[in-house]
Design a protein around this motif. Structure first.
Motif, PDB file in Angstrom:
ATOM      1  N   GLU A   9      -8.464   4.402   0.456  1.00 46.68           N
ATOM      2  CA  GLU A   9      -8.509   4.182  -0.994  1.00 46.68           C
ATOM      3  C   GLU A   9      -8.358   2.706  -1.336  1.00 46.68           C
ATOM      4  N   SER A  62      -3.822   5.507   0.274  1.00 47.92           N
ATOM      5  CA  SER A  62      -4.297   5.568   1.651  1.00 47.92           C
ATOM      6  C   SER A  62      -5.026   4.270   1.989  1.00 47.92           C
ATOM      7  N   LYS A 111     -12.942  -0.138   5.579  1.00 48.26           N
ATOM      8  CA  LYS A 111     -11.653   0.413   5.994  1.00 48.26           C
ATOM      9  C   LYS A 111     -11.202  -0.213   7.315  1.00 48.26           C
ATOM     10  N   SER A 168      -7.731  -2.104   8.165  1.00 46.39           N
ATOM     11  CA  SER A 168      -6.946  -1.652   9.312  1.00 46.39           C
ATOM     12  C   SER A 168      -6.610  -2.823  10.231  1.00 46.39           C
ATOM     13  N   ARG A 179       0.839  -1.203   0.000  1.00 50.26           N
ATOM     14  CA  ARG A 179       0.000   0.000   0.000  1.00 50.26           C
ATOM     15  C   ARG A 179       0.874   1.253   0.000  1.00 50.26           C
ATOM     16  N   GLN A 180       1.934   1.249   0.812  1.00 52.43           N
ATOM     17  CA  GLN A 180       2.841   2.396   0.842  1.00 52.43           C
ATOM     18  C   GLN A 180       3.605   2.526  -0.470  1.00 52.43           C
TER      19      GLN A 180
END
Length: 182
Positions: A25, A22, A34, A38, A16-17
């Motif tokens: 997203e 984000s 989300k 997480s 993701r990074q």
């Protein structure tokens, strides 16, 4: 001990990074909450294969990349270790040793080495990675300053753009070498 969920969690964060996206997203693109993403990035939960596939599609990565441990410059996988998947209707298992980065080229060699003198290789072009599976005998392989003794079935990857050695420790040592050029 590294667990599958911790490897997946690290892979999700890393990818993701790398994509510059984000949490919200990636969750939106994957069609999941989300909070679910997480939790997965925190190393909690037991994601279904469908959720993982959706995340891979959202991140535009191959599925196996989520099961890759953090990228090290050198990796050793002993026979009988490594991320393993089993077939449902056959006595068949596959152990993921390495995945090919996008845009890489791989050359494959069969090595036949005798004891007595070691092969010292000077650094290859930048970003060359060598992958080796020992198929017969024993050998000392890897960077000159930190070679590893391998036995039949062991796998190692190491930077080919650093000086490295191969020393057979038994007669008629055989290995499969894959040179990856990124």
């Amino acid at each position: 001990m590294t667990t599958p969920i911790s490897i997946i969690a690290n892979g999700l964060i890393r990818e993701r990074q790398r994509a510059g996206l984000s949490l919200a997203e990636v969750a939106r693109r994957a069609g999941i909450a989300k909070s679910t993403l997480s939790q997965l990035e925190a190393g909690n939960g037991n994601p279904s294969i469908e959720t993982l596939w959706s995340l891979c599609v959202a991140l535009n990565i191959p599925f196996a990349r989520l099961m890759e441990p953090e990228a090290n410059r050198m990796q050793v996988i002993r026979r009988g270790e490594g991320p393993t998947v089993m077939a449902e209707h056959a006595d068949y298992q596959a152990v993921l040793l390495a995945t090919c980065p996008p845009g890489a080229r791989r050359d494959i060699y069969l090595l036949h080495i005798q004891p007595g003198s070691e092969r010292q290789s000077q650094p290859h072009p930048p970003n060359t990675v060598e992958h080796l599976i020992l198929t017969q005998g024993r050998a000392l392989v890897g960077p000159i300053d930190s070679p590893v003794e391998l036995e039949v079935g062991d796998y190692i990857s190491y930077p080919g753009d650093e000086a490295h050695i191969f020393r057979a420790l038994e007669p008629d040592t055989l290995a499969v070498l894959v040179m990856e050029h990124i």
